[in-house]
Design a protein around this motif. Structure first.
Motif, PDB file in Angstrom:
ATOM      1  N   LEU A   1      22.652 -75.678  58.916  1.00  0.00           N
ATOM      2  CA  LEU A   1      23.031 -76.803  59.769  1.00  0.00           C
ATOM      3  C   LEU A   1      23.957 -76.329  60.878  1.00  0.00           C
ATOM      4  CD1 LEU A   1      23.619 -79.292  56.855  1.00  0.00           C
ATOM      5  CD2 LEU A   1      21.753 -79.388  58.518  1.00  0.00           C
ATOM      6  N   VAL A   2      23.708 -76.834  62.077  1.00  0.00           N
ATOM      7  CA  VAL A   2      24.516 -76.445  63.231  1.00  0.00           C
ATOM      8  C   VAL A   2      25.013 -77.696  63.938  1.00  0.00           C
ATOM      9  CG1 VAL A   2      23.296 -74.253  63.547  1.00  0.00           C
ATOM     10  CG2 VAL A   2      22.500 -76.290  64.745  1.00  0.00           C
ATOM     11  N   PRO A   3      26.060 -77.573  64.753  1.00  0.00           N
ATOM     12  CA  PRO A   3      26.549 -78.739  65.480  1.00  0.00           C
ATOM     13  C   PRO A   3      25.418 -79.407  66.269  1.00  0.00           C
ATOM     14  CG  PRO A   3      28.095 -76.931  65.707  1.00  0.00           C
ATOM     15  CD  PRO A   3      26.869 -76.374  65.030  1.00  0.00           C
TER      16      PRO A   3
ATOM     17  N   ARG B   1      24.095 -75.101  54.513  1.00  0.00           N
ATOM     18  CA  ARG B   1      22.659 -75.351  54.559  1.00  0.00           C
ATOM     19  C   ARG B   1      22.384 -76.746  54.014  1.00  0.00           C
ATOM     20  NH1 ARG B   1      20.311 -70.834  56.082  1.00  0.00           N
ATOM     21  NH2 ARG B   1      21.480 -68.903  55.883  1.00  0.00           N
ATOM     22  N   ILE B   2      21.169 -77.190  54.176  1.00  0.00           N
ATOM     23  CA  ILE B   2      20.808 -78.521  53.690  1.00  0.00           C
ATOM     24  C   ILE B   2      21.084 -78.627  52.191  1.00  0.00           C
ATOM     25  CG2 ILE B   2      18.887 -80.104  53.309  1.00  0.00           C
ATOM     26  CD1 ILE B   2      17.785 -79.118  56.036  1.00  0.00           C
ATOM     27  N   ARG B   3      20.800 -77.585  51.435  1.00  0.00           N
ATOM     28  CA  ARG B   3      21.053 -77.636  49.979  1.00  0.00           C
ATOM     29  C   ARG B   3      22.542 -77.880  49.693  1.00  0.00           C
ATOM     30  NH1 ARG B   3      19.145 -72.355  50.438  1.00  0.00           N
ATOM     31  NH2 ARG B   3      20.834 -70.872  50.701  1.00  0.00           N
ATOM     32  N   ASP B   4      23.431 -77.374  50.552  1.00  0.00           N
ATOM     33  CA  ASP B   4      24.862 -77.619  50.386  1.00  0.00           C
ATOM     34  C   ASP B   4      25.190 -79.087  50.637  1.00  0.00           C
ATOM     35  OD1 ASP B   4      25.381 -74.832  49.923  1.00  0.00           O
ATOM     36  OD2 ASP B   4      25.259 -74.521  52.089  1.00  0.00           O
ATOM     37  N   LEU B   5      24.578 -79.664  51.660  1.00  0.00           N
ATOM     38  CA  LEU B   5      24.762 -81.084  51.962  1.00  0.00           C
ATOM     39  C   LEU B   5      24.297 -81.941  50.779  1.00  0.00           C
ATOM     40  CD1 LEU B   5      23.990 -82.916  55.226  1.00  0.00           C
ATOM     41  CD2 LEU B   5      22.896 -83.683  53.159  1.00  0.00           C
ATOM     42  N   ILE B   6      23.150 -81.596  50.200  1.00  0.00           N
ATOM     43  CA  ILE B   6      22.616 -82.334  49.050  1.00  0.00           C
ATOM     44  C   ILE B   6      23.567 -82.217  47.860  1.00  0.00           C
ATOM     45  CG2 ILE B   6      20.731 -82.335  47.361  1.00  0.00           C
ATOM     46  CD1 ILE B   6      18.884 -81.628  49.796  1.00  0.00           C
ATOM     47  N   ARG B   7      24.148 -81.050  47.687  1.00  0.00           N
ATOM     48  CA  ARG B   7      25.107 -80.841  46.589  1.00  0.00           C
ATOM     49  C   ARG B   7      26.357 -81.700  46.798  1.00  0.00           C
ATOM     50  NH1 ARG B   7      25.718 -75.416  46.885  1.00  0.00           N
ATOM     51  NH2 ARG B   7      23.657 -75.215  45.982  1.00  0.00           N
ATOM     52  N   VAL B   8      26.854 -81.762  48.036  1.00  0.00           N
ATOM     53  CA  VAL B   8      28.027 -82.581  48.357  1.00  0.00           C
ATOM     54  C   VAL B   8      27.743 -84.054  48.050  1.00  0.00           C
ATOM     55  CG1 VAL B   8      29.435 -83.455  50.273  1.00  0.00           C
ATOM     56  CG2 VAL B   8      29.019 -81.009  50.055  1.00  0.00           C
TER      57      VAL B   8
ATOM     58  N   VAL C   1      13.353 -84.240  53.690  1.00  0.00           N
ATOM     59  CA  VAL C   1      14.496 -83.995  54.563  1.00  0.00           C
ATOM     60  C   VAL C   1      13.995 -83.804  55.994  1.00  0.00           C
ATOM     61  CG1 VAL C   1      16.451 -82.487  55.046  1.00  0.00           C
ATOM     62  CG2 VAL C   1      15.723 -82.840  52.678  1.00  0.00           C
ATOM     63  N   LEU C   2      14.594 -84.558  56.898  1.00  0.00           N
ATOM     64  CA  LEU C   2      14.338 -84.376  58.322  1.00  0.00           C
ATOM     65  C   LEU C   2      15.636 -83.934  58.989  1.00  0.00           C
ATOM     66  CD1 LEU C   2      12.378 -87.652  59.210  1.00  0.00           C
ATOM     67  CD2 LEU C   2      11.437 -85.442  58.545  1.00  0.00           C
ATOM     68  N   VAL C   3      15.521 -82.951  59.861  1.00  0.00           N
ATOM     69  CA  VAL C   3      16.653 -82.554  60.699  1.00  0.00           C
ATOM     70  C   VAL C   3      16.182 -82.722  62.143  1.00  0.00           C
ATOM     71  CG1 VAL C   3      18.224 -80.710  61.373  1.00  0.00           C
ATOM     72  CG2 VAL C   3      17.537 -80.934  58.985  1.00  0.00           C
ATOM     73  N   ASN C   4      16.873 -83.578  62.852  1.00  0.00           N
ATOM     74  CA  ASN C   4      16.515 -83.868  64.241  1.00  0.00           C
ATOM     75  C   ASN C   4      15.064 -84.330  64.363  1.00  0.00           C
ATOM     76  OD1 ASN C   4      19.121 -82.977  64.856  1.00  0.00           O
ATOM     77  ND2 ASN C   4      18.404 -80.880  65.103  1.00  0.00           N
ATOM     78  N   GLY C   5      14.621 -85.116  63.361  1.00  0.00           N
ATOM     79  CA  GLY C   5      13.287 -85.704  63.397  1.00  0.00           C
ATOM     80  C   GLY C   5      12.165 -84.815  62.914  1.00  0.00           C
ATOM     81  N   ARG C   6      12.482 -83.626  62.402  1.00  0.00           N
ATOM     82  CA  ARG C   6      11.446 -82.707  61.917  1.00  0.00           C
ATOM     83  C   ARG C   6      11.703 -82.343  60.464  1.00  0.00           C
ATOM     84  NH1 ARG C   6       9.662 -78.800  66.767  1.00  0.00           N
ATOM     85  NH2 ARG C   6       9.522 -80.442  68.313  1.00  0.00           N
ATOM     86  N   VAL C   7      10.632 -82.227  59.699  1.00  0.00           N
ATOM     87  CA  VAL C   7      10.754 -81.842  58.290  1.00  0.00           C
ATOM     88  C   VAL C   7      11.439 -80.472  58.215  1.00  0.00           C
ATOM     89  CG1 VAL C   7       9.473 -81.261  56.194  1.00  0.00           C
ATOM     90  CG2 VAL C   7       8.727 -83.179  57.613  1.00  0.00           C
TER      91      VAL C   7
END
Length: 81
Positions: free
Chosen positions: A66-68, A35-42, A53-59
């Protein structure tokens, strides 16, 4: 064997300090189901650090999986008038 999810990430302004180089661009290989929180932790971004945080241009919220094909952008909150 489960393939990792390859996520392009772009960091702006003060969050760029957590990136791999001065461009703020990187690609992270995360386990499927991350998930995004995991990415932030990394990235080791402290919880107290404000961010949008935006994913594919959206908040997106930090609980979003997170998906491919996802592309993530992080930037500090914008203030002023």
């Amino acid at each position: 064997m489960v393939e990792p999810v390859n996520i392009p990430v772009r960091l702006f302004a003060t969050l760029n300090d957590y990136g791999s180089d001065e461009s703020g661009r990187m690609t992270l290989d995360l386990p499927q189901g991350s998930r995004i929180r995991d990415l932030i932790r990394v990235l080791e971004i402290p919880d107290k650090t404000g961010r949008v945080v935006l994913v594919n241009g959206r908040v997106a919220g930090e609980d979003r999986e997170l998906v491919p094909g996802d592309q993530v952008v992080l930037f500090p909150p914008v203030e002023g008038g």
